[in-house]
Motif scaffolding. Structure first.
Motif, PDB file in Angstrom:
ATOM      1  N   LEU A  16     136.597 -16.841 -34.765  1.00 58.48           N
ATOM      2  CA  LEU A  16     135.245 -17.231 -35.172  1.00 58.48           C
ATOM      3  C   LEU A  16     135.134 -18.732 -35.427  1.00 58.48           C
ATOM      4  CD1 LEU A  16     132.351 -16.508 -35.775  1.00 58.48           C
ATOM      5  CD2 LEU A  16     133.037 -15.881 -38.117  1.00 58.48           C
ATOM      6  N   PRO A  17     136.056 -19.350 -36.190  1.00 57.20           N
ATOM      7  CA  PRO A  17     135.951 -20.810 -36.342  1.00 57.20           C
ATOM      8  C   PRO A  17     136.038 -21.555 -35.012  1.00 57.20           C
ATOM      9  CG  PRO A  17     137.420 -19.909 -38.003  1.00 57.20           C
ATOM     10  CD  PRO A  17     137.119 -18.790 -37.053  1.00 57.20           C
ATOM     11  N   THR A  18     136.909 -21.088 -34.102  1.00 59.12           N
ATOM     12  CA  THR A  18     137.024 -21.756 -32.797  1.00 59.12           C
ATOM     13  C   THR A  18     135.732 -21.626 -32.012  1.00 59.12           C
ATOM     14  OG1 THR A  18     139.401 -21.278 -32.758  1.00 59.12           O
ATOM     15  CG2 THR A  18     138.369 -21.889 -30.674  1.00 59.12           C
ATOM     16  N   ALA A  19     135.158 -20.424 -32.019  1.00 61.27           N
ATOM     17  CA  ALA A  19     133.880 -20.212 -31.338  1.00 61.27           C
ATOM     18  C   ALA A  19     132.797 -21.109 -31.928  1.00 61.27           C
ATOM     19  CB  ALA A  19     133.479 -18.741 -31.445  1.00 61.27           C
ATOM     20  N   LEU A 171     141.204 -27.733 -36.672  1.00 59.10           N
ATOM     21  CA  LEU A 171     140.916 -27.431 -35.271  1.00 59.10           C
ATOM     22  C   LEU A 171     140.554 -28.700 -34.507  1.00 59.10           C
ATOM     23  CD1 LEU A 171     138.810 -24.124 -35.341  1.00 59.10           C
ATOM     24  CD2 LEU A 171     141.018 -24.447 -34.206  1.00 59.10           C
ATOM     25  N   VAL A 172     139.832 -29.567 -35.161  1.00 60.61           N
ATOM     26  CA  VAL A 172     139.359 -30.797 -34.521  1.00 60.61           C
ATOM     27  C   VAL A 172     140.430 -31.888 -34.537  1.00 60.61           C
ATOM     28  CG1 VAL A 172     137.653 -32.655 -34.666  1.00 60.61           C
ATOM     29  CG2 VAL A 172     136.945 -30.280 -35.039  1.00 60.61           C
ATOM     30  N   GLN A 173     141.113 -32.048 -35.656  1.00 57.30           N
ATOM     31  CA  GLN A 173     141.980 -33.217 -35.838  1.00 57.30           C
ATOM     32  C   GLN A 173     143.413 -33.010 -35.360  1.00 57.30           C
ATOM     33  OE1 GLN A 173     141.676 -34.418 -39.941  1.00 57.30           O
ATOM     34  NE2 GLN A 173     139.517 -34.982 -39.765  1.00 57.30           N
ATOM     35  N   ASN A 174     143.915 -31.779 -35.395  1.00 54.71           N
ATOM     36  CA  ASN A 174     145.321 -31.560 -35.048  1.00 54.71           C
ATOM     37  C   ASN A 174     145.576 -31.733 -33.556  1.00 54.71           C
ATOM     38  OD1 ASN A 174     145.665 -30.922 -37.711  1.00 54.71           O
ATOM     39  ND2 ASN A 174     146.234 -28.796 -37.393  1.00 54.71           N
ATOM     40  N   ASP A 175     146.809 -32.136 -33.220  1.00 55.68           N
ATOM     41  CA  ASP A 175     147.233 -32.113 -31.824  1.00 55.68           C
ATOM     42  C   ASP A 175     147.244 -30.669 -31.329  1.00 55.68           C
ATOM     43  OD1 ASP A 175     147.599 -34.817 -31.962  1.00 55.68           O
ATOM     44  OD2 ASP A 175     149.788 -34.725 -32.117  1.00 55.68           O
ATOM     45  N   ARG A 176     147.082 -30.505 -30.028  1.00 56.39           N
ATOM     46  CA  ARG A 176     147.055 -29.164 -29.436  1.00 56.39           C
ATOM     47  C   ARG A 176     148.139 -29.055 -28.377  1.00 56.39           C
ATOM     48  NH1 ARG A 176     142.808 -25.281 -31.031  1.00 56.39           N
ATOM     49  NH2 ARG A 176     143.813 -23.383 -30.309  1.00 56.39           N
ATOM     50  N   THR A 191     140.980 -30.022 -20.393  1.00 54.69           N
ATOM     51  CA  THR A 191     139.564 -30.386 -20.244  1.00 54.69           C
ATOM     52  C   THR A 191     138.706 -29.575 -21.194  1.00 54.69           C
ATOM     53  OG1 THR A 191     139.897 -30.953 -17.916  1.00 54.69           O
ATOM     54  CG2 THR A 191     137.643 -30.501 -18.625  1.00 54.69           C
ATOM     55  N   LEU A 192     139.011 -28.296 -21.320  1.00 58.24           N
ATOM     56  CA  LEU A 192     138.233 -27.432 -22.213  1.00 58.24           C
ATOM     57  C   LEU A 192     138.394 -27.874 -23.663  1.00 58.24           C
ATOM     58  CD1 LEU A 192     136.539 -24.896 -22.803  1.00 58.24           C
ATOM     59  CD2 LEU A 192     138.688 -23.602 -22.856  1.00 58.24           C
ATOM     60  N   VAL A 197     138.545 -31.378 -29.499  1.00 57.16           N
ATOM     61  CA  VAL A 197     139.799 -31.798 -30.122  1.00 57.16           C
ATOM     62  C   VAL A 197     139.912 -33.321 -30.127  1.00 57.16           C
ATOM     63  CG1 VAL A 197     142.314 -31.794 -29.907  1.00 57.16           C
ATOM     64  CG2 VAL A 197     141.034 -29.671 -29.575  1.00 57.16           C
ATOM     65  N   GLU A 198     140.066 -33.901 -31.307  1.00 53.97           N
ATOM     66  CA  GLU A 198     140.261 -35.341 -31.440  1.00 53.97           C
ATOM     67  C   GLU A 198     141.737 -35.715 -31.405  1.00 53.97           C
ATOM     68  OE1 GLU A 198     138.294 -36.440 -35.022  1.00 53.97           O
ATOM     69  OE2 GLU A 198     136.284 -35.944 -34.268  1.00 53.97           O
ATOM     70  N   GLY A 199     142.616 -34.753 -31.704  1.00 53.14           N
ATOM     71  CA  GLY A 199     144.047 -34.986 -31.600  1.00 53.14           C
ATOM     72  C   GLY A 199     144.464 -35.021 -30.139  1.00 53.14           C
TER      73      GLY A 199
END
Length: 412
Positions: A16-19, A171-176, A191-192, A197-199
Motif C-alpha cells: 500500500l505505501p508503495t502504491a 521508500l523515496v530516499q533509500n537506495d534500491r 526506469t520504473l 526513488v531519490e536514492g
C-alpha cells in the motif's frame, strides 16, 4: 519507457505505501488484494494499517483518481508483487504459495512488453520460480529464462528495505537494489523506480538481489543475538547492560544493537531461515543467532514465572501488566512478535490475571481476548508485576511503576 499504469499485487505494509508513492507521482495504480475489506477501505480513501502520514497520501491519491483497489488483476504495464513469504513447518521451509497465487492471478492479463517485479523478500531462486509459473500459465509469451534479452516479458527482483514507521520517507530516499533476470530487465525496472526513488538504483542479478536482502536482515539478527546474549550475561553478573552497550559503542568501530525480548517482524525473524534452509550445513552462525534470539523470549518467560511464584499468595490472583505486544515500537504489526508470544504464555499461567497496555492496536489478537486491554496508561496501571517488552514512545514518558518491574528495553 514512461509507465502510465502499474499494478500493485498485495496492499499490506509494503504494497500500500508503495502504491501510494507511485500514485503521488501521477501514475495510475491499480492495487490488488484478496482482502475485500482492505479493498473497500482503500477505495474510500482510508487505510487499514498503521503507518505515519500514509492516510493523507492514500486519501489524496484516491480522491485524484490515481489509486484504485480491486480483488481481480487488470491489464497494466508493470506488475509489482508484494505478498507474504512466510516459512512452514519445523524445518522452516519457505512458503512460496502466495507468490505462486499472485503469479497465476496476473498471468491472464499479461501482455508483450510488460514488466513483472517481485518485491517480496524471498529465498534465492524465487524470482526464477515465479518466472516459471508465469511461463507455464502463458505459453503464448516468452520469458527471460528461455529467450533472454529478447523475451516478451521482463522480470526482476527488487526487495523492499524500509523501516516500519518511516516507510514513506525510506521508500523515496533509500537506495534500491535492482536484480533483473537480464540487463534489459534491470534497465526497465530502474526506469520504473526512478519515478520516485531519490536514492541510487543499484543493478545486479536476481539471485544476488534476493540474497542481499536476506544478508542484510541476517546481519542484524546476528548483532541482536549478541546483544541479547550480553543482556543475559549482564543480568547474571549484576551489570546494567544498557550502560555497558552505551560505553562499548563509544569505540569508533563498535556498534552493538539493543537487546530486547527476542526478535519479531516479517523480516529479521524470518529471512535468516531462508538462508539456513538453502545452505543448512554452511549457515552455522546464522542458525545459532536465530536460535539465540528465539531463546530470549523463553528466558523472559522464566523470569516472569519466577517472580509470579515469589508473589503468589492464597486466594488471590497475581496481576501482571505487559506493555506492548507489537513486534517493534510505535506500530500495530504483531507478525512474529516475541512480545505477543510472551503475553500468550503468561495468559496460560495459573493464578495470573493479565492486562495488556498497547496503545497502537485497536483490537487485540484473538489469542489475547481474555486479557484486559488498556490503550492508555497515563494514570498508571494497577499490577503486581510490570513487564515492558516494547519501547513505544508513550511508555517513555511514564514514571517507573510501583511493584516489581521487568524492563526489557531499558526505558524505566
Amino acid at each position: 519507457m514512461q509507465f502510465k499504469t502499474i499494478s500493485m499485487i498485495g496492499l499490506g505494509y509494503i504494497g500500500l505505501p508503495t502504491a501510494a508513492v507511485f500514485a503521488s507521482r501521477k501514475i495510475k495504480v491499480i492495487g490488488v488484494d484478496v482482502n475485500q475489506k482492505a479493498v473497500d477501505t482503500i477505495n474510500r480513501g482510508e487505510i487499514h494499517i498503521v503507518e505515519p502520514d500514509l492516510d493523507m497520501v492514500v486519501h489524496a491519491a484516491v480522491k485524484e483518481g490515481y489509486l484504485r483497489a480491486t480483488t481481480t488483476p487488470e491489464p497494466a504495464e508493470a506488475f509489482l508483487i508484494a505478498v507474504p513469504t512466510p516459512f512452514k513447518g519445523e524445518n522452516h521451509e519457505p512458503d512460496l504459495s502466495y507468490i505462486e497465487s499472485a503469479a497465476k492471478a496476473i498471468a491472464p492479463v499479461l501482455a508483450k512488453g510488460n514488466l513483472v517485479i517481485l518485491e517480496s523478500t524471498s529465498p534465492v531462486g524465487a524470482t526464477e520460480q515465479m518466472a516459471e509459473w508465469l511461463a507455464e500459465a502463458r505459453p503464448d509469451l516468452t520469458f527471460p529464462q528461455t529467450h533472454g534479452e529478447e523475451s516478451d516479458i521482463r522480470i526482476a527482483h527488487c526487495p523492499e528495505r524500509v523501516l516500519p514507521g518511516h516507510v514513506l520517507r525510506e521508500l523515496v530516499q533509500n537506495d534500491r537494489i535492482i536484480g533483473g533476470m537480464t540487463p534489459k530487465c534491470s534497465q526497465l525496472a530502474c526506469t520504473l523506480y526512478k519515478s520516485f526513488v531519490e536514492g541510487e538504483c543499484v543493478v545486479t542479478n536476481a539471485r544476488t538481489a534476493e540474497m542481499c536482502k536476506l544478508a542484510e536482515n541476517s546481519f542484524r539478527d546476528v548483532n541482536i543475538a549478541f546483544a541479547n546474549e550480553l543482556s543475559i550475561i549482564c543480568d547474571k553478573l549484576d551489570i546494567d547492560v544498557w550502560e555497558l552497550i552505551k560505553l562499548a559503542n563509544r569505540h569508533p568501530r563498535v556498534n552493538i544493537l539493543q537487546p530486547g525480548a527476542g526478535v519479531g517482524g516479517h523480516c529479521i525473524a524470518v529471512d535468516p531461515w531462508f538462508i539456513v534452509y538453502g545452505a543448512p550445513n554452511e549457515a552455522k552462525l546464522i542458525k545459532q543467532a536465530r536460535s539465540s534470539n528465539d531463546y530470549k523470549s523463553e528466558w523472559v518467560l522464566n523470569k516472569i514465572a519466577d517472580i509470579v511464584a515469589e508473589l503468589r499468595v492464597p486466594d488471590r490472583s497475581i496481576n501482571v501488566a505487559i506493555y506492548g505486544v507489537a513486534f517493534k515500537a510505535n506500530i500495530d504489526d504483531c507478525r512474529q512478535s516475541p512480545a505477543l508470544y510472551i503475553a500468550e504464555k503468561v495468559l496460560e499461567m495459573p493464578g495470573v490475571s493479565l492486562s495488556i497496555v498497547e496503545p497502537n492496536i485497536g483490537i487485540l489478537p484473538e489469542s489475547l481476548k481474555s486479557a484486559r486491554h488498556l490503550k492508555y496508561c497515563d494514570l498508571g496501571v494497577d499490577a503486581d508485576l510490570h513487564v515492558l517488552l516494547v519501547d513505544h514512545t508513550s511508555f517513555k514518558s511514564m514514571k517507573r511503576p510501583g511493584g516489581r518491574v521487568i524492563d526489557m528495553k531499558g526505558v524505566w
